[in-house]
Scaffold this motif. Structure first.
Motif, PDB file in Angstrom:
ATOM      1  N   UNK A   1      27.838  19.772-114.901  1.00 16.70           N
ATOM      2  CA  UNK A   1      27.523  20.301-113.568  1.00 16.70           C
ATOM      3  C   UNK A   1      27.267  21.810-113.629  1.00 16.70           C
ATOM      4  N   UNK A   2      28.164  22.509-114.354  1.00 13.98           N
ATOM      5  CA  UNK A   2      27.997  23.951-114.462  1.00 13.98           C
ATOM      6  C   UNK A   2      26.729  24.290-115.225  1.00 13.98           C
ATOM      7  N   UNK A   3      26.445  23.453-116.227  1.00 12.70           N
ATOM      8  CA  UNK A   3      25.225  23.671-117.008  1.00 12.70           C
ATOM      9  C   UNK A   3      24.003  23.652-116.097  1.00 12.70           C
ATOM     10  N   UNK A   4      24.021  22.648-115.233  1.00 10.30           N
ATOM     11  CA  UNK A   4      22.898  22.514-114.298  1.00 10.30           C
ATOM     12  C   UNK A   4      22.784  23.749-113.406  1.00 10.30           C
ATOM     13  N   UNK A   5      23.929  24.186-112.892  1.00 10.19           N
ATOM     14  CA  UNK A   5      23.920  25.351-112.010  1.00 10.19           C
ATOM     15  C   UNK A   5      23.487  26.611-112.738  1.00 10.19           C
ATOM     16  N   UNK A   6      23.958  26.677-113.986  1.00 10.21           N
ATOM     17  CA  UNK A   6      23.683  27.876-114.785  1.00 10.21           C
ATOM     18  C   UNK A   6      22.179  28.074-114.968  1.00 10.21           C
ATOM     19  N   UNK A   7      21.487  26.967-115.146  1.00  8.53           N
ATOM     20  CA  UNK A   7      20.051  27.077-115.372  1.00  8.53           C
ATOM     21  C   UNK A   7      19.240  27.002-114.084  1.00  8.53           C
ATOM     22  N   UNK A   8      19.940  26.896-112.967  1.00  7.10           N
ATOM     23  CA  UNK A   8      19.229  26.684-111.703  1.00  7.10           C
ATOM     24  C   UNK A   8      18.531  27.953-111.234  1.00  7.10           C
ATOM     25  N   UNK A   9      17.463  27.761-110.479  1.00  3.30           N
ATOM     26  CA  UNK A   9      16.803  28.907-109.842  1.00  3.30           C
ATOM     27  C   UNK A   9      17.653  29.324-108.641  1.00  3.30           C
ATOM     28  N   UNK A  10      17.443  30.538-108.137  1.00  3.10           N
ATOM     29  CA  UNK A  10      18.239  30.982-106.988  1.00  3.10           C
ATOM     30  C   UNK A  10      18.201  29.999-105.821  1.00  3.10           C
ATOM     31  N   UNK A  11      17.045  29.392-105.594  1.00  7.89           N
ATOM     32  CA  UNK A  11      16.936  28.433-104.496  1.00  7.89           C
ATOM     33  C   UNK A  11      17.820  27.220-104.719  1.00  7.89           C
TER      34      UNK A  11
END
Lengths: 310, 442
Positions: B93-103
């Motif tokens: 989950x954190x991995x996903x957030x870490x690579x997420x765009x600001x939006x």
């Protein structure tokens, strides 16, 4: 099924179309009219006097190529003045003319009961649509091609009258006890205007779209001036708009409206003025300002008001 | 539609019908042009000028943030080896957030907020709690654990650690922003409601100067409601007996057969208020609020006269007609009059002299004062005479009932000559009195 005129395809086209009819509208005004038409909702227009609330309805009628039906509200306006009235004189006249027929019809019948029956049958003849005098609201509903209904200065009417309007504004129908319910043949575009002399009821506001038209910006006022008075020079239009804009910053008894600016422009044109100077302004101030005290105030400050002209 | 909920919270009365129309107009206008969308919604949902201002505020708060994100340049596209290493060590989950765009990050925080029940936020003190709850939803403890371990493995600091720290800061910032925004949308209005209720119950002389402005708004709102209510009520009483003259006259056209009946109208004179205020130091603040109230109700009670006194009485009615800054005008006048020590006897004598001839059964005398007379002559006889002449008379005492008649208070002597005596210490009590007054007199 209603066919939309091309002008009402989207808000921008409508704004442009209104412009062609001589009404320079801001985008917001165009959008409001567009929504009112598409959603079939009445449009309540508020704003200071003279910003073109009534003109909007006229321009809308011209754009739609539909008749404009106007109801001017005043204190004490009621059902008989706004909705419908029985043509009492005509009813009376007909009964007099048809007296003999009635005698004949009734003469042959025997007994009170039979006469009553016949009278009952006739009763409906005299209270039919033929004897109804339609007033603006009913007339607007009866137009087969649709219409623009302008209910002007609704704030001048009584609160009871507002309640009367509610049925028309939400369902576009009128109930006449003797005849029944008259529904709109074609839903009219309804525009209500108010000068905010009193608070309108929430029930009325809830049924309408609400548009507030403020005084125009300087650029817009110049455009309006040039469209309404084609002969005016651009320098004069600019100076006038700037001057009026500054006047509106002052604390005046009555602020100059667009219509007054236009009148002023016409007056200046008659005097062959090409630009504003102190004497012309001083001699024509009474076109722009309608209170003695205001004229005196502005006359005293005239050098400052004119001084910073570009 | 959460936007409508936010509007209702802010005090805009949006009906469900209007919500439907709003949805239809969005269909017509589309989401592409922000200015147009705003204008359209404003026409459908906000129906007065003040409502429009509120609407603008809400709209900016609700939709403002999103556009800000869309406009910000997206800098996270460039792959960074340190970041890759850092992200590899995180849970999915954190991995996903870490690579997420600001939006995407904003969206994730928003969803976490909904799960954490952020919609129920009421007080600004709850902000911290909700921030933590949101972060917990987003595996915050795992992230902290990770940061701790990385720091332990490389005590001197490492690029991985710094990028992790960077990510944590981003996450925290986003959560804070979201909570702040939601509080502004939902909580502020609710706590304003609560504040209003508290103000209504607070004794008027304990109000802080900074609460004054708020109190003034409240008074205006209460007055407006009362006006609305009683303007309608008036008409019930109007119809009287059959007016034979008018009926005959109007039915001449039908040979005098009475087709349409006309009724006499009962004419009710509006009451004329005579307000007598004690404005010495102890009662002045109450008098200020009371006069503000009367000034706000000019529409219903246009012929009110008011008198203020401490040691001598003065007619201060013009102050009610001041346009614009009524509050200031009242305050300065009262300050000027209120310098002496209270003398009810002298004041009542000069009231009888000034207003006596104008009193009749339509008059209503309202006295506002604590009846603390500094042991001088209370002139009860004069008061009785005035009260008898007037249709009604009321005494408003700002002190609690327990304090009446203690020390130099002579309330008991005036009380028998009044129609009613009220304790008016708070705004709520004042509203109650005004409602009573209007019901009985209009």
């Amino acid at each position: 099924m209603r066919v939309d005129p091309p002008a009402f395809a989207d808000a921008q086209t409508l704004t442009r179309q209104l412009g062609d009819c001589g009404y320079i509208a801001s985008d917001e005004v165009g959008l409001a009219l567009f929504l009112a038409y598409q959603l079939q909702k009445p449009l309540l227009v508020e704003g200071p006097p003279g910003v073109g609330k009534t003109e909007l309805a006229k321009a809308a009628a011209a754009t739609l190529e539909q008749p404009l039906i106007r109801l001017q509200c005043y204190e004490g306006v009621d059902e008989a003045k706004a909705l419908y009235e029985w043509k009492y004189g005509k009813q009376l006249l007909y009964t007099q003319i048809l007296k003999q027929q009635i005698d004949q019809v009734l003469g042959k019948s025997e007994g009170l009961g039979a006469s009553m029956e016949k009278l009952h049958a006739m009763d409906d003849i005299f209270f039919s649509e033929r004897f109804v005098e339609p007033r603006p609201l009913l007339k607007a509903l009866q137009q087969p091609e649709g219409a623009v209904l302008l209910i002007d200065e609704i704030d001048k009417s009584d609160e009871e009258f507002e309640a009367l309007l509610l049925e028309i504004l939400s369902d576009y129908q009128v109930s006449i006890p003797e005849i029944g319910t008259v529904a709109a043949q074609q839903v009219p575009v309804v525009i209500l205007t108010s000068n905010q002399t009193r608070e309108l009821s929430d029930a009325l506001r809830r049924r309408c779209l609400h548009l507030y038209i403020p005084f125009p910006g300087m650029q817009q006022e110049i455009t309006i001036l040039r469209s309404r008075i084609p002969d005016i020079s651009s320098l004069l239009a600019q100076q006038m708009a700037a001057f009026v804009e500054r006047l509106r910053q002052l604390e005046l008894g009555k602020q100059p409206a667009i219509s007054e600016t236009i009148d002023w422009g016409r007056a200046l044109l008659l005097l062959h003025a090409d630009s504003l100077d102190r004497d012309t302004v001083l001699s024509t101030l009474n076109v722009l300002l309608k209170h003695r005290a205001d004229v005196d105030d502005v006359a005293a400050q005239l050098p400052q008001l004119l001084g910073s002209e570009p | 539609m959460r936007f409508v909920a936010a509007l209702r919270n802010a005090g805009l009365p949006v009906s469900s019908d209007e919500t439907l129309v709003a949805a239809q107009s969005i269909n017509l206008v589309g989401y592409d042009n922000r200015g147009q969308l705003k204008a359209a919604l404003s026409m459908v949902l906000a129906k007065t000028e003040s409502d429009k201002q509120l609407f603008d505020l809400c709209f900016e708060r609700f939709y403002g943030n999103r556009t800000a994100h869309q406009e910000s340049p997206d800098g996270s596209d460039k792959p960074d080896p340190n970041q890759d290493r850092a992200s590899a060590e995180l849970c999915p989950q954190l991995q996903h957030l870490f690579n997420a765009s600001p939006d995407e990050l904003a969206l994730a925080v928003q969803q976490a907020g909904t799960r954490a029940g952020l919609d129920s936020i009421r007080l600004f003190t709850q902000k911290g709690v909700f921030r933590r709850k949101i972060l917990e939803q987003l595996e915050w403890p795992a992230l902290q654990q990770m940061m701790l371990e990385t720091a332990r493995a490389a005590p001197g600091g490492s690029p991985t650690l710094s990028s992790l720290q960077d990510f944590a800061a981003r996450l925290q910032g986003q959560a804070r922003e979201h909570v702040d925004q939601q509080y502004a949308l939902l909580g502020e209005a609710r706590s304003a409601n609560m504040r209003d209720q508290m103000l209504m119950q607070t004794r008027i002389n304990r109000l802080q100067p900074r609460q004054k402005a708020h109190c003034r708004q409240l008074v205006a709102r209460i007055a407006k409601n009362l006006i609305k209510h009683f303007k309608r009520r008036k008409r019930y009483f109007r119809r009287g007996m059959l007016d034979l003259h008018a009926s005959l006259r109007h039915n001449v056209a039908t040979d005098g057969h009475l087709f349409r009946l006309y009724w006499r109208r009962k004419h009710r004179d509006r009451p004329r208020l005579f307000i007598v205020c004690d404005v010495s130091g102890s009662v002045r603040q109450y008098a200020e609020v009371m006069l503000l109230f009367v000034a706000s109700m000019q529409e219903l009670l246009p012929r009110a006269r008011c008198y203020a006194f401490s040691d001598r009485l003065e007619d201060i009615s013009p102050v009610l007609k001041v346009r614009g800054d009524t509050e200031n005008a009242i305050a300065t006048t009262l300050q000027r009059v209120g310098r002496g020590s209270t003398d009810y006897g002298a004041a009542l004598d000069s009231f009888a002299e000034l207003a006596g001839p104008a009193l009749n059964r339509n008059s209503v005398i309202i006295v506002l004062g604590d009846a603390r007379n500094n042991h001088t002559d209370p002139a009860v006889k004069t008061f009785q005479r005035c009260a008898d002449k007037a249709g009604r008379s009321y005494w408003l005492n700002p002190e609690g009932r327990y304090a009446w008649n203690s020390g130099d208070s002579v309330m008991a002597q005036y009380q028998p000559h009044c129609d009613a005596v009220y304790e008016v210490g708070t705004l709520a009590q004042l509203e109650h009195f005004c409602e009573d007054l209007l019901r009985k007199t209009l």
